[in-house]
Design a protein around this motif. Structure first.
Motif, short mmCIF file in Angstrom:
data_model
loop_
_atom_site.label_atom_id
_atom_site.label_comp_id
_atom_site.label_asym_id
_atom_site.label_seq_id
_atom_site.Cartn_x
_atom_site.Cartn_y
_atom_site.Cartn_z
N LYS A 1 6.58 1.61 8.11
CA LYS A 1 6.44 0.19 7.81
C LYS A 1 6.89 -0.07 6.37
O LYS A 1 7.69 0.67 5.82
CB LYS A 1 5.01 -0.27 8.05
CG LYS A 1 4.44 0.11 9.40
CD LYS A 1 5.25 -0.45 10.52
CE LYS A 1 4.60 -0.24 11.87
NZ LYS A 1 4.49 1.16 12.26
N GLU B 1 -0.02 -2.96 11.68
CA GLU B 1 1.12 -3.75 11.21
C GLU B 1 2.34 -3.44 12.07
O GLU B 1 2.70 -2.28 12.27
CB GLU B 1 1.42 -3.44 9.75
CG GLU B 1 2.51 -4.33 9.17
CD GLU B 1 2.77 -4.03 7.69
OE1 GLU B 1 3.15 -4.94 6.96
OE2 GLU B 1 2.57 -2.86 7.30
N GLU C 1 0.00 0.57 6.76
CA GLU C 1 -1.23 -0.05 7.23
C GLU C 1 -1.28 -0.03 8.75
O GLU C 1 -0.28 -0.28 9.42
CB GLU C 1 -1.34 -1.49 6.73
CG GLU C 1 -1.41 -1.59 5.21
CD GLU C 1 -1.51 -3.03 4.74
OE1 GLU C 1 -1.52 -3.93 5.63
OE2 GLU C 1 -1.60 -3.26 3.53
N SER C 2 -2.47 0.28 9.26
CA SER C 2 -2.64 0.33 10.72
C SER C 2 -2.61 -1.08 11.30
O SER C 2 -3.12 -2.03 10.70
CB SER C 2 -3.98 1.01 11.06
OG SER C 2 -5.05 0.28 10.49
N SER D 1 6.41 -6.11 8.89
CA SER D 1 6.98 -5.41 7.74
C SER D 1 8.25 -6.11 7.26
O SER D 1 8.47 -6.27 6.05
CB SER D 1 7.29 -3.96 8.11
OG SER D 1 6.10 -3.27 8.43
N SER E 1 5.79 0.52 3.19
CA SER E 1 4.83 1.23 2.35
C SER E 1 5.57 1.92 1.22
O SER E 1 6.78 2.16 1.29
CB SER E 1 4.06 2.25 3.18
OG SER E 1 4.94 3.22 3.72
N SER F 1 0.83 -1.20 0.00
CA SER F 1 0.00 0.00 0.00
C SER F 1 0.87 1.25 0.00
O SER F 1 2.04 1.22 0.41
CB SER F 1 -0.91 0.01 1.23
OG SER F 1 -0.13 -0.01 2.42
#
Length: 404
Positions: free
Chosen positions: A273, A61, A58-59, A66, A275, A54
């Motif tokens: 994380k 995680e 992400e919440s 990760s 992302s 994403s």
């Protein structure tokens, strides 16, 4: 204007480099973004499967999640293995040969402008970085072939040595097993010898490549700034007696780079994380840290010039003869410009407020007094000015007035 009047130590070279980077930060970053941004972005696209990642973190995680996803996306799948091979053996060599010389050349011209105190513009630096493009590419190819040959030769010799060391180690281990009753101890001795031999192999290969890379590595400024076609011999002469100092510079830079990048990546993983936003920030930070390798390279080149050709280089930089300006203005100023103007007009350059008639008259009188033959012995090529003729006529009338 950055002064290069005397040879510098490791600390001074790094300090001057950071000064130049800080002063011309915007232009430097734009050049890094142009030259290195695409390859860094392509590296992430080829080596990692970012299709399921994403853009925002992400919440829920965790950092461990990760790292697990990072390991899964960076080494699995036939497509990723093919991408790794293509990137390592096709894209990177093409990039190093076609783009890297111009990227380094742009920073060389930037440091040269800083040495001269000239104005720096992105457009002019970009144009200058391609002015010697094909000689730079040709010398880069030759430099790469030399390093590949050195690596092959050193690896072959050391591989033969490793085979000999391995055979001797097995013999020693077998002898210890026969003498002693503890086979475990002989195995430990064998493992230690093999690890030591492998470590020595890595150190010697790295040292050999580093030696030739440093001795031949200053070919780019010779081509880009001096206009030479063949530059490897010139680089070898410039770096003679300076290997350990240059090695120390890049050892310090490597430590700084490694600590910064590892710490930055750990922080990004903790905050963003795995992302896309975190990866983009990492690329930007990589672009920010990249100049700490290239700018000291250019500063070291000028320091080598001072060490080898100190007086000549200092006079050349002061006169602005070999280096053009970067803001569209000519670099010829001061006494150099006066001398050029005097050469064009055939007259000596005179300071402000110079009284041509009076001083010329004194000079001619002195020459008349020094010449035993008088004015007639002077060369006919020297024609007196109208002011001189008028002055002579006035002086010839003075005795008559006195007699009256």
């Amino acid at each position: 204007m950055i002064s290069f009047e005397r040879p510098m130590g490791i600390g001074s070279i790094l300090d001057r480099s950071f000064q130049i980077y800080r002063k011309h930060f915007t232009v430097t970053f734009l050049l890094m973004l142009l030259f290195f941004g695409p390859i860094y972005l392509l590296q992430n696209l080829v080596l990692f499967d970012l299709s399921g990642v994403s853009f925002l973190p992400e919440s829920g995680e965790t950092i461990a999640d990760s790292l697990d996803r990072f390991a899964e996306t960076s080494g699995s799948g036939d497509e990723l293995r093919i991408g790794l091979l293509l990137f390592s053996f096709l894209l990177m060599p093409i990039y190093l040969l076609a783009v890297f010389p111009s990227a380094v050349s742009s920073q060389l011209h930037l440091v040269r402008a800083a040495v001269e105190g000239a104005s720096v513009s992105f457009k002019e630096l970009l144009r200058s970085s391609f002015t010697r493009y094909w000689p730079m590419v040709g010398n880069t190819l030759l430099f790469g072939l030399i390093l590949a040959g050195v690596y092959t030769a050193i690896s072959t010799v050391l591989a033969i040595g490793m085979i000999i060391v391995g055979a001797v180690s097995f013999g020693i281990g077998a002898g210890i097993s026969e003498i002693g009753s503890d086979p475990f101890g002989s195995s430990i001795v064998l493992v230690v010898l093999l690890i030591g031999a492998y470590g020595l192999f890595i150190v010697l290969v790295t040292a050999g490549i580093a030696f030739f890379a440093i001795r031949f590595g200053f070919y780019l400024p010779v081509v880009a700034l001096e206009g030479a076609r063949s530059s490897l011999g010139r680089s070898w002469r410039l770096t003679e007696g300076n290997f350990w100092r240059i090695f120390g510079i890049y050892f310090v830079l490597s430590v700084i780079y490694s600590v910064f990048m590892l710490g930055t990546y750990a922080l990004l993983i903790a905050v963003f994380k795995l992302s896309l936003l975190g990866q983009l920030i990492y690329i930007v930070l990589t672009l920010l840290i990249t100049p700490i390798y290239i700018i000291p390279y250019a500063v070291t080149y000028f320091d080598l010039r001072v060490r080898n050709e100190g007086a000549d280089l200092e006079q050349m930089l002061a006169a602005g003869k070999s280096y053009g300006a970067y803001g569209g203005q000519p670099a010829e100023t001061g006494h150099a410009a006066d001398s050029a103007e005097a050469g064009q007009t055939g007259e000596a350059a005179q300071p402000d407020g110079f009284d041509g008639g009076g001083s010329a008259e004194k000079a001619v009188r002195a020459s008349d007094a020094a010449s035993p033959a008088g004015p007639e012995s002077r060369s006919p090529a020297v024609n007196p000015s109208p002011e001189r003729e008028l002055d002579d006529a006035i002086r010839s009338k003075e005795p008559e007035r006195k007699n009256e």
